[in-house]
Design a protein around this motif. Structure first.
Motif, PDB file in Angstrom:
ATOM      1  N   GLY A   1       0.812  -1.216   0.000  1.00 32.11           N
ATOM      2  CA  GLY A   1       0.000   0.000   0.000  1.00 32.11           C
ATOM      3  C   GLY A   1       0.846   1.267   0.000  1.00 32.11           C
ATOM      4  O   GLY A   1       0.493   2.262   0.630  1.00 32.11           O
ATOM      5  N   GLY A   2       1.978   1.190  -0.724  1.00 31.58           N
ATOM      6  CA  GLY A   2       2.824   2.370  -0.846  1.00 31.58           C
ATOM      7  C   GLY A   2       3.662   2.669   0.380  1.00 31.58           C
ATOM      8  O   GLY A   2       4.305   3.710   0.463  1.00 31.58           O
ATOM      9  N   GLU A   3       3.679   1.718   1.338  1.00 32.32           N
ATOM     10  CA  GLU A   3       4.483   1.915   2.557  1.00 32.32           C
ATOM     11  C   GLU A   3       5.432   0.739   2.737  1.00 32.32           C
ATOM     12  O   GLU A   3       5.132  -0.383   2.318  1.00 32.32           O
ATOM     13  CB  GLU A   3       3.561   1.964   3.787  1.00 32.32           C
ATOM     14  N   LEU A   4       6.558   1.004   3.413  1.00 32.35           N
ATOM     15  CA  LEU A   4       7.489  -0.080   3.719  1.00 32.35           C
ATOM     16  C   LEU A   4       6.858  -0.990   4.766  1.00 32.35           C
ATOM     17  O   LEU A   4       6.296  -0.511   5.746  1.00 32.35           O
ATOM     18  CB  LEU A   4       8.817   0.486   4.219  1.00 32.35           C
ATOM     19  N   ALA A   5       6.947  -2.307   4.536  1.00 31.51           N
ATOM     20  CA  ALA A   5       6.328  -3.269   5.451  1.00 31.51           C
ATOM     21  C   ALA A   5       7.385  -4.227   5.997  1.00 31.51           C
ATOM     22  O   ALA A   5       8.520  -3.819   6.246  1.00 31.51           O
ATOM     23  CB  ALA A   5       5.199  -4.004   4.728  1.00 31.51           C
ATOM     24  N   GLU A   6       7.067  -5.509   6.161  1.00 29.85           N
ATOM     25  CA  GLU A   6       7.946  -6.439   6.882  1.00 29.85           C
ATOM     26  C   GLU A   6       9.245  -6.762   6.121  1.00 29.85           C
ATOM     27  O   GLU A   6       9.269  -6.781   4.908  1.00 29.85           O
ATOM     28  CB  GLU A   6       7.172  -7.729   7.194  1.00 29.85           C
ATOM     29  N   PRO A   7      10.319  -7.015   6.900  1.00 34.06           N
ATOM     30  CA  PRO A   7      11.596  -7.375   6.260  1.00 34.06           C
ATOM     31  C   PRO A   7      11.593  -8.809   5.716  1.00 34.06           C
ATOM     32  O   PRO A   7      10.954  -9.697   6.308  1.00 34.06           O
ATOM     33  CB  PRO A   7      12.619  -7.213   7.387  1.00 34.06           C
ATOM     34  N   VAL A   8      12.310  -9.028   4.632  1.00 31.72           N
ATOM     35  CA  VAL A   8      12.421 -10.366   4.028  1.00 31.72           C
ATOM     36  C   VAL A   8      13.881 -10.665   3.712  1.00 31.72           C
ATOM     37  O   VAL A   8      14.679  -9.765   3.466  1.00 31.72           O
ATOM     38  CB  VAL A   8      11.590 -10.493   2.733  1.00 31.72           C
ATOM     39  N   ARG A   9      14.215 -11.954   3.737  1.00 30.04           N
ATOM     40  CA  ARG A   9      15.593 -12.355   3.434  1.00 30.04           C
ATOM     41  C   ARG A   9      15.596 -13.710   2.743  1.00 30.04           C
ATOM     42  O   ARG A   9      14.558 -14.343   2.582  1.00 30.04           O
ATOM     43  CB  ARG A   9      16.418 -12.415   4.717  1.00 30.04           C
ATOM     44  N   GLU A  10      16.803 -14.120   2.342  1.00 28.70           N
ATOM     45  CA  GLU A  10      17.020 -15.412   1.686  1.00 28.70           C
ATOM     46  C   GLU A  10      16.100 -15.588   0.486  1.00 28.70           C
ATOM     47  O   GLU A  10      15.413 -16.593   0.337  1.00 28.70           O
ATOM     48  CB  GLU A  10      16.838 -16.562   2.686  1.00 28.70           C
ATOM     49  N   ILE A  11      16.098 -14.580  -0.355  1.00 21.89           N
ATOM     50  CA  ILE A  11      15.329 -14.647  -1.601  1.00 21.89           C
ATOM     51  C   ILE A  11      16.255 -14.318  -2.757  1.00 21.89           C
ATOM     52  O   ILE A  11      17.372 -13.839  -2.554  1.00 21.89           O
ATOM     53  CB  ILE A  11      14.167 -13.619  -1.599  1.00 21.89           C
ATOM     54  N   THR A  12      15.816 -14.602  -3.947  1.00 17.25           N
ATOM     55  CA  THR A  12      16.544 -14.110  -5.121  1.00 17.25           C
ATOM     56  C   THR A  12      15.580 -13.258  -5.931  1.00 17.25           C
ATOM     57  O   THR A  12      14.360 -13.419  -5.852  1.00 17.25           O
ATOM     58  CB  THR A  12      17.053 -15.251  -6.024  1.00 17.25           C
ATOM     59  N   ILE A  13      16.153 -12.340  -6.711  1.00 16.68           N
ATOM     60  CA  ILE A  13      15.354 -11.632  -7.703  1.00 16.68           C
ATOM     61  C   ILE A  13      15.970 -11.947  -9.060  1.00 16.68           C
ATOM     62  O   ILE A  13      17.198 -12.001  -9.191  1.00 16.68           O
ATOM     63  CB  ILE A  13      15.286 -10.114  -7.445  1.00 16.68           C
ATOM     64  N   ALA A  14      15.127 -12.210 -10.040  1.00 12.23           N
ATOM     65  CA  ALA A  14      15.633 -12.645 -11.340  1.00 12.23           C
ATOM     66  C   ALA A  14      14.853 -12.018 -12.482  1.00 12.23           C
ATOM     67  O   ALA A  14      13.659 -11.738 -12.370  1.00 12.23           O
ATOM     68  CB  ALA A  14      15.572 -14.173 -11.436  1.00 12.23           C
ATOM     69  N   SER A  15      15.595 -11.808 -13.564  1.00  9.91           N
ATOM     70  CA  SER A  15      15.020 -11.285 -14.799  1.00  9.91           C
ATOM     71  C   SER A  15      16.137 -11.400 -15.836  1.00  9.91           C
ATOM     72  O   SER A  15      17.025 -12.243 -15.681  1.00  9.91           O
ATOM     73  CB  SER A  15      14.589  -9.821 -14.603  1.00  9.91           C
ATOM     74  N   THR A  16      16.103 -10.571 -16.860  1.00 12.81           N
ATOM     75  CA  THR A  16      17.286 -10.419 -17.709  1.00 12.81           C
ATOM     76  C   THR A  16      17.592  -8.930 -17.744  1.00 12.81           C
ATOM     77  O   THR A  16      16.695  -8.104 -17.532  1.00 12.81           O
ATOM     78  CB  THR A  16      17.059 -10.914 -19.154  1.00 12.81           C
ATOM     79  N   VAL A  17      18.853  -8.611 -17.987  1.00 12.29           N
ATOM     80  CA  VAL A  17      19.236  -7.201 -18.039  1.00 12.29           C
ATOM     81  C   VAL A  17      18.399  -6.489 -19.108  1.00 12.29           C
ATOM     82  O   VAL A  17      17.898  -5.371 -18.884  1.00 12.29           O
ATOM     83  CB  VAL A  17      20.748  -7.062 -18.347  1.00 12.29           C
ATOM     84  N   GLN A  18      18.208  -7.145 -20.257  1.00  9.55           N
ATOM     85  CA  GLN A  18      17.450  -6.537 -21.350  1.00  9.55           C
ATOM     86  C   GLN A  18      16.043  -6.155 -20.892  1.00  9.55           C
ATOM     87  O   GLN A  18      15.546  -5.065 -21.172  1.00  9.55           O
ATOM     88  CB  GLN A  18      17.350  -7.527 -22.530  1.00  9.55           C
ATOM     89  N   ARG A  19      15.408  -7.101 -20.215  1.00  7.72           N
ATOM     90  CA  ARG A  19      14.044  -6.898 -19.739  1.00  7.72           C
ATOM     91  C   ARG A  19      13.973  -5.797 -18.674  1.00  7.72           C
ATOM     92  O   ARG A  19      13.060  -4.972 -18.672  1.00  7.72           O
ATOM     93  CB  ARG A  19      13.598  -8.207 -19.067  1.00  7.72           C
ATOM     94  N   MET A  20      14.943  -5.810 -17.780  1.00  7.80           N
ATOM     95  CA  MET A  20      14.926  -4.828 -16.694  1.00  7.80           C
ATOM     96  C   MET A  20      15.005  -3.401 -17.240  1.00  7.80           C
ATOM     97  O   MET A  20      14.325  -2.500 -16.756  1.00  7.80           O
ATOM     98  CB  MET A  20      16.078  -5.102 -15.723  1.00  7.80           C
ATOM     99  N   LEU A  21      15.852  -3.204 -18.257  1.00 11.48           N
ATOM    100  CA  LEU A  21      15.994  -1.855 -18.815  1.00 11.48           C
ATOM    101  C   LEU A  21      14.700  -1.390 -19.477  1.00 11.48           C
ATOM    102  O   LEU A  21      14.384  -0.204 -19.507  1.00 11.48           O
ATOM    103  CB  LEU A  21      17.146  -1.816 -19.837  1.00 11.48           C
ATOM    104  N   GLN A  22      13.942  -2.340 -20.008  1.00 12.59           N
ATOM    105  CA  GLN A  22      12.666  -1.997 -20.643  1.00 12.59           C
ATOM    106  C   GLN A  22      11.559  -1.809 -19.610  1.00 12.59           C
ATOM    107  O   GLN A  22      10.473  -1.351 -19.956  1.00 12.59           O
ATOM    108  CB  GLN A  22      12.241  -3.106 -21.624  1.00 12.59           C
ATOM    109  N   HIS A  23      11.806  -2.232 -18.388  1.00  7.40           N
ATOM    110  CA  HIS A  23      10.784  -2.157 -17.348  1.00  7.40           C
ATOM    111  C   HIS A  23      11.145  -1.195 -16.218  1.00  7.40           C
ATOM    112  O   HIS A  23      10.668  -1.351 -15.098  1.00  7.40           O
ATOM    113  CB  HIS A  23      10.498  -3.559 -16.777  1.00  7.40           C
ATOM    114  N   VAL A  24      12.028  -0.237 -16.502  1.00  9.07           N
ATOM    115  CA  VAL A  24      12.326   0.764 -15.468  1.00  9.07           C
ATOM    116  C   VAL A  24      11.081   1.620 -15.271  1.00  9.07           C
ATOM    117  O   VAL A  24      10.540   2.184 -16.222  1.00  9.07           O
ATOM    118  CB  VAL A  24      13.535   1.639 -15.881  1.00  9.07           C
ATOM    119  N   LEU A  25      10.617   1.683 -14.037  1.00  8.85           N
ATOM    120  CA  LEU A  25       9.398   2.443 -13.734  1.00  8.85           C
ATOM    121  C   LEU A  25       9.722   3.874 -13.321  1.00  8.85           C
ATOM    122  O   LEU A  25       8.963   4.788 -13.593  1.00  8.85           O
ATOM    123  CB  LEU A  25       8.615   1.752 -12.607  1.00  8.85           C
TER     124      LEU A  25
END
Lengths: 470, 447
Positions: free
Chosen positions: B395-419
């Motif tokens: 809801g637009g606010e910082l909430a609970e902390p998380v760890r031991e995760i990965t984030i994945a995509s491709t560099v190409q895709r990420m550059l096209q999805h910069v918000l």
């Protein structure tokens, strides 16, 4: 054994430098002298791009006074240069009561020559260059899709001498040789890379043991296979790791956490766990600097202590940590031969040598056959760990899907993430095969060569960081 | 410093007819202090120096170095480089830089006072940082290390092709690493402050950073896997930009080993993305007057409103690609030959601060740290998968902390999805500036 060269610094000079280092007080002084010559050759884009040779020579001097270590280094190995460095290192002991100190070097552990059969300087540069050309040709000729090949050769000869105020005088003559090849394959799906390397603490005889063509073809095959790879799964799945390339898992997942410097500073998930079950009973983990020719092998460590075989975890029970001289002394015990440093310009610290999991009894093929669904990792890349929490990541650079007990489709690169203590408990099968692979371990800004090894094994669940199914 | 240039010029002058010689001579003095448990754990101080020599003859290049300024050993290095060159494959593109007349940026990277800063005062800073971190929060269980370090470096490059450049810089830093604990749980955090002189250091901010980073993830859980939008914290963005720099190397592109190869002029990202490498920017940690081949550094536009606008080149890669050097030669010191690299990358800032970006994203993940970037980002295929930790956004606010995760995509895709790109640009001790960055549609792998 080849004939030893003249000592790097005369023992008489070393004795005077040590005495000088303790002139203002202090509990311990050490002189570490190093003379290292290295060669590196790189081939890239069909050409031998560069030959480079290097020569580093100098000494590092440390003085320990209470809880404080003073350190200085110099490239000037004359008595005057060494005394000046000793003076700088001794500055930390200024407050102690000064007094004359005699140092006699009695406990001598001098290595006469090197174990290498063929010294790097005994082989012409043309023969070294030729290895890279052969690898390039082999990679390109076997696989049409290979669009780029780079290959590297490196050798080094490192002579060291360590002497301390406790009377120790030790030396070693370390020869290391490495070869690596990276292939890039191109296809409709984009580009992919494949890598293969060999590195041992041996001389040029390394190339009697394997064919550079085979290594190049292996790297090429890895790159080409990945062209048809699909995205790796996302989430927790069973993972089978092929023997040899997964040792890094143990290096990262628990090895670093068993280094005494992390432990005594309360920055290890394994602190206070000696004698406890910290892993599956199938896990027996060893750090061993003694194998004849592994990448992390040496006759002595960089504090002059003989290399040892240390059992860290036995049948799942934590039995010991790894120690260097200083950490050991403060805890009232001996070094375990794990005091290492990148060069004379660095202070030694607790480091791994060759870290490996002992083989088990399972048939590796059966381990796969008894896995209905999962990921088979044929090659792991680099990794990283937070020793305090035990959380680690490492990259899969060659991986396949396991479906119905069979290895099926290749997967694109992804990281695995897990928690060391947690993963160690989730190992439910260890194969009767075994292999090792070389690596470079970075800690606190220093890099040292290490070996990692393991048998084929299965982890019941680890998070695979792919993009499929998320 | 004149002696370094004199020495480099003497070596370069030994070039034989038909031969080019480059000498890179450097000198370095550093002090490193580590505090632990209210005491000095180690104090190192040392000078080091060396010479690296490149010889090019008949399109072949050879290199040798020696970790010493002894003239006799330097001559040996020259001979070694000459011999090494004879084994290389001839390549018409190989050659040393020649003066190109580019303007020299008036940067002052040297703080004279640092050389006279007393050791006792340095020790006091390291001890004070440790004390502040320890006092910062009751949950800080241990300050694993608290370091002060500084260095004075000078170098000179001279070539037989007319290059004569000298550089000097000072740097100092304070950094600490702490463990925080609550019941059975442990988290770690680090913080630092860097400057060209002692007066640039902000000890309080560094201490605050350590404490906040170590404590804010306490209670973190492993969340279920999901596909979501992420906001990268400044440090994370800087790390990613540094990795991205490898894909913008003109050499890798010319050799077909970059995901951007052959894509010059194409749209590679959204229009809000403009990326510049500008070592002449005074505030950049990597600011430099000359590159590692002795050419004056300059501003290079790499991505212009989403369009791939250029690559970075040193002399060799420029010739290979049929263009001119962008003065982007970097080297690890006298022990290595120059290669292509960025020094001061930054994204053109957007219009929202981090809070604004978090609100914009609404639901997602604020990534505060990543790990495994070297094994997790493939510059050729663009495959991207790294370990992560941070805070969920709800809801637009910082909430609970998380760890031991990965984030994945491709560099190409990420550059096209910069918000969104943040306004909070900060120069970090890296080749890139940090800035908050929101990227859409990333796979988060967790439980």
């Amino acid at each position: 054994m080849t004939a030893a060269a003249s000592p790097l610094v005369e023992p008489g000079v070393v004795e005077r430098v040590l005495a000088h280092a303790l002139r203002h007080g202090g509990d311990f002084a050490e002189v570490f002298v190093e003379d290292k010559r290295s060669t590196a050759i790189s081939l890239d884009d069909r050409r031998v791009e560069e030959l480079s040779s290097g020569h580093d020579k100098g000494a590092g001097i440390r003085v320990v006074s209470g809880e404080t270590t003073g350190f200085a280094h110099t490239a000037d190995l004359s008595e005057r240069g060494l005394l000046a460095a000793a003076e700088t290192a001794a500055a930390v002991a200024r407050s102690s009561a000064p007094g004359a100190r005699q140092v006699e070097l009695g406990d001598r552990r001098l290595v006469d020559g090197t174990r290498a059969e063929i010294l790097p300087e005994g082989i012409g540069k043309a023969a070294k260059v030729d290895l890279l050309r052969r690898a390039d040709d082999a990679a390109r000729s076997t696989q049409q899709a290979i669009v780029q090949v780079s290959a590297g050769y490196g050798d080094s000869r490192r002579r060291i001498l360590v002497a301390s105020s406790e009377g120790l005088l030790a030396s070693d003559d370390q020869v290391r040789t490495r070869f690596s090849v990276v292939c890039v394959a191109s296809g409709d799906s984009g580009m992919q890379t494949g890598y293969e390397s060999r590195a041992h603490t041996v001389g040029f005889e390394l190339f009697d043991r394997f064919s550079v063509e085979d290594a190049a073809r292996t790297a090429a095959g890895r790159a080409v296979a990945k062209l048809s790879a699909r995205p790796a799964p996302s989430g927790v799945v069973p993972v089978v790791i092929k023997s040899g390339t997964g040792g890094i898992l143990f290096h990262e997942a628990c090895g670093h956490g068993l280094e005494a410097d992390h432990v005594v500073k309360d920055a290890s998930a394994y602190r206070g766990k000696l004698g406890e079950l910290v892993a599956s009973p199938l896990v027996t983990l060893v750090d061993d600097g003694t194998p004849v020719d592994q990448w992390g092998t040496a006759v002595i460590d960089d504090e002059g202590h003989p290399a040892q075989r240390n059992i860290l975890i036995e049948n799942g029970v934590l039995t010991d940590y790894m120690w260097d001289y200083l950490r050991g002394r403060r805890s009232g015990r001996a070094s375990s031969g794990n005091g290492r440093r990148q060069s004379y310009q660095h202070l030694p610290m607790v480091r791994m040598t060759n870290t490996y999991l002992l083989a088990g009894t399972d048939d590796p093929d059966e381990i796969v056959a008894q896995t209905p669904y999962g990921v088979y990792v044929a090659k792991l890349g680099g990794g990283q760990v937070n020793t305090a929490t035990g959380d680690f990541v490492f990259g899969m650079t060659e991986a396949f899907l396991i479906e119905d007990g069979r290895i099926t489709e290749p997967l694109r690169d992804a990281n695995l993430i897990g928690n060391g203590p947690d993963v160690l408990r989730k190992i439910d099968a260890v194969g009767n095969d075994f292999d090792m692979s070389p690596g470079t371990c970075g800690k606190d800004g220093q890099s040292v060569p290490v070996g990692c090894g393991q048998a084929t094994l299965r982890i019941t669940g680890v998070t695979v960081g792919g993009t499929a199914g998320a | 410093m004149p002696e370094l240039l004199d020495m480099a010029q003497r070596i370069a002058a030994a070039a034989r007819p038909g031969e080019q010689v480059e000498a890179y001579v450097s000198w370095h003095r550093e002090t490193d202090i580590r505090a632990f448990d209210g005491d000095v754990e180690s104090l190192s101080s040392a000078e080091s120096a060396g010479v690296g020599v490149r010889v090019v003859a008949g399109g072949r290049q050879g290199f040798a170095y020696v970790g010493n300024l002894d003239a006799h050993l330097a001559r040996e290095a020259l001979e070694g480089a000459r011999d090494n060159a004879s084994f290389a494959t001839p390549d018409e593109h190989v050659g040393l830089a020649s003066p190109d007349g580019a303007p020299v940026a008036p940067l002052e990277l040297w703080d004279d006072r640092l050389g006279a800063f007393p050791v006792d005062a340095k020790v006091a800073l390291a001890l004070e940082l440790e004390r502040r971190v320890r006092a910062g929060d009751a949950r800080i269980r241990q300050v694993v290390s608290s370091d002060y370090g500084d260095s004075l470096s000078e170098s000179a490059i001279a070539t037989s092709t007319g290059i004569a450049a000298t550089s000097r810089r000072t740097t100092c830093y304070l950094a600490a690493d702490a463990v925080a604990g609550e019941r059975d749980e442990t988290q770690t955090g680090d913080g630092y402050t860097v400057g060209r002189g002692e007066s640039d250091l902000d000890l309080a901010a560094a201490a605050h950073d350590v404490v906040e980073r170590a404590t804010r993830l306490l209670g973190a859980r492993k969340p279920p896997s999901a596909r979501l939008d992420v906001v990268l914290d400044r440090r994370v963005t800087a790390t990613l930009l540094a990795i991205l720099a490898g894909t913008l190397s003109g050499e890798e592109a010319a050799k077909g080993r970059s995901l951007f190869a052959g894509r010059l002029g194409e749209e590679v990202g959204v229009a809000s993305l403009t990326l510049v490498d500008d070592p002449t920017h005074d505030a950049a940690f990597g600011a430099a007057v000359y590159d590692s081949e002795g050419l004056a550094c300059r501003r290079n536009l790499l991505v212009d409103r989403g369009r791939l606008a250029g690559f970075l080149y040193d002399t060799y890669s420029a010739r290979l690609a049929g263009t001119t050097s962008t003065a982007s030669a970097v080297r690890g010191g006298f022990k290595s030959t120059p290669g292509v690299g960025a020094r001061a990358l930054s994204l053109l800032p957007g219009t929202l601060d981090q809070q604004g970006i978090v609100s914009l994203v609404g639901d997602g993940l604020l990534v505060q740290g990543i790990s495994g970037v070297h094994s997790g980002v493939n510059p050729v295929s663009g495959d991207f998968s790294v370990g992560a930790e941070g805070l969920m956004i709800r809801g637009g606010e910082l909430a609970e902390p998380v760890r031991e995760i990965t984030i994945a995509s491709t560099v190409q895709r990420m550059l096209q999805h910069v918000l969104a790109v943040g306004t909070d640009v900060q120069w970090l001790p890296s080749v890139a500036a940090g800035v908050s960055l929101a990227i859409g549609d990333v796979a988060m792998s967790g439980a």
